[in-house]
Design a protein around this motif. Sequence first.
Motif, PDB file in Angstrom:
ATOM      1  N   LYS A   6       0.831  -1.202   0.000  1.00 43.09           N
ATOM      2  CA  LYS A   6       0.000   0.000   0.000  1.00 43.09           C
ATOM      3  C   LYS A   6       0.866   1.252   0.000  1.00 43.09           C
ATOM      4  N   VAL A   7       1.962   1.231   0.711  1.00 43.99           N
ATOM      5  CA  VAL A   7       2.863   2.387   0.756  1.00 43.99           C
ATOM      6  C   VAL A   7       3.426   2.674  -0.640  1.00 43.99           C
ATOM      7  N   ALA A   8       3.819   1.625  -1.357  1.00 41.38           N
ATOM      8  CA  ALA A   8       4.349   1.815  -2.713  1.00 41.38           C
ATOM      9  C   ALA A   8       3.267   2.353  -3.644  1.00 41.38           C
ATOM     10  N   LYS A   9       2.044   1.861  -3.493  1.00 39.40           N
ATOM     11  CA  LYS A   9       0.945   2.359  -4.324  1.00 39.40           C
ATOM     12  C   LYS A   9       0.690   3.835  -4.049  1.00 39.40           C
ATOM     13  N   ASP A  10       0.651   4.202  -2.778  1.00 38.09           N
ATOM     14  CA  ASP A  10       0.467   5.607  -2.418  1.00 38.09           C
ATOM     15  C   ASP A  10       1.601   6.476  -2.957  1.00 38.09           C
ATOM     16  N   LEU A  11       2.826   5.954  -2.917  1.00 41.14           N
ATOM     17  CA  LEU A  11       3.973   6.690  -3.444  1.00 41.14           C
ATOM     18  C   LEU A  11       3.826   6.911  -4.951  1.00 41.14           C
ATOM     19  N   ARG A  12       3.426   5.879  -5.681  1.00 40.52           N
ATOM     20  CA  ARG A  12       3.252   6.020  -7.136  1.00 40.52           C
ATOM     21  C   ARG A  12       2.169   7.039  -7.464  1.00 40.52           C
ATOM     22  N   ILE A  13       1.066   6.989  -6.751  1.00 42.82           N
ATOM     23  CA  ILE A  13      -0.016   7.954  -6.974  1.00 42.82           C
ATOM     24  C   ILE A  13       0.481   9.367  -6.693  1.00 42.82           C
ATOM     25  N   TRP A  14       1.197   9.538  -5.593  1.00 47.51           N
ATOM     26  CA  TRP A  14       1.713  10.859  -5.231  1.00 47.51           C
ATOM     27  C   TRP A  14       2.686  11.363  -6.295  1.00 47.51           C
ATOM     28  N   LEU A  15       3.575  10.480  -6.758  1.00 44.15           N
ATOM     29  CA  LEU A  15       4.540  10.887  -7.782  1.00 44.15           C
ATOM     30  C   LEU A  15       3.867  11.236  -9.105  1.00 44.15           C
ATOM     31  N   LEU A  16       2.853  10.467  -9.489  1.00 44.17           N
ATOM     32  CA  LEU A  16       2.142  10.773 -10.732  1.00 44.17           C
ATOM     33  C   LEU A  16       1.385  12.090 -10.625  1.00 44.17           C
ATOM     34  N   ASP A  17       0.770  12.337  -9.489  1.00 46.29           N
ATOM     35  CA  ASP A  17       0.094  13.611  -9.284  1.00 46.29           C
ATOM     36  C   ASP A  17       1.081  14.770  -9.313  1.00 46.29           C
ATOM     37  N   LEU A  18       2.226  14.556  -8.699  1.00 40.34           N
ATOM     38  CA  LEU A  18       3.268  15.587  -8.696  1.00 40.34           C
ATOM     39  C   LEU A  18       3.773  15.850 -10.114  1.00 40.34           C
ATOM     40  N   GLU A  20       2.147  15.414 -12.902  1.00 40.63           N
ATOM     41  CA  GLU A  20       1.111  16.131 -13.642  1.00 40.63           C
ATOM     42  C   GLU A  20       1.089  17.599 -13.258  1.00 40.63           C
ATOM     43  N   LYS A  21       1.212  17.867 -11.976  1.00 39.43           N
ATOM     44  CA  LYS A  21       1.183  19.249 -11.509  1.00 39.43           C
ATOM     45  C   LYS A  21       2.388  20.027 -12.031  1.00 39.43           C
ATOM     46  N   GLU A  22       3.560  19.413 -12.020  1.00 39.83           N
ATOM     47  CA  GLU A  22       4.771  20.083 -12.465  1.00 39.83           C
ATOM     48  C   GLU A  22       4.843  20.240 -13.978  1.00 39.83           C
ATOM     49  N   SER A  23       4.121  19.404 -14.722  1.00 40.44           N
ATOM     50  CA  SER A  23       4.157  19.495 -16.179  1.00 40.44           C
ATOM     51  C   SER A  23       3.405  20.712 -16.688  1.00 40.44           C
ATOM     52  N   GLY A  24       2.572  21.295 -15.848  1.00 44.33           N
ATOM     53  CA  GLY A  24       1.836  22.487 -16.244  1.00 44.33           C
ATOM     54  C   GLY A  24       0.578  22.189 -17.030  1.00 44.33           C
TER      55      GLY A  24
END
Length: 107
Positions: A6-18, A20-24
Amino acid sequence: MVSRTKVAKDLRIWLLDLAEKESGIEVGCLEVGNLTQLAGQKLHDVIAAFDKKSYKHRGQKGSGLLAQHKRDIKTIKEATKLALQLTQIAIPDLGGFPDADEDPEAA
């Protein structure tokens, strides 16, 4: 990253959201509750625009955001169902009408 915990899944979701946010790239969100405030055609236009943006930025093969696009599809279906309920009216069956030759009071 490749772990199935679950921790790895949460990390992947957080990284993908980050990412997307950084890509503008801002796809936006579709708030189903706010759709009732819009007029008929505008309602359908908002849903179509969100669908197009979601597919363009999240729906391509190899996109890390493909899982988000799948969630978007569920929201789009829900919004479309609500839009159809709000913009289409049902005409009740009024029964048969007398012919022009018949006396209307005899029916």
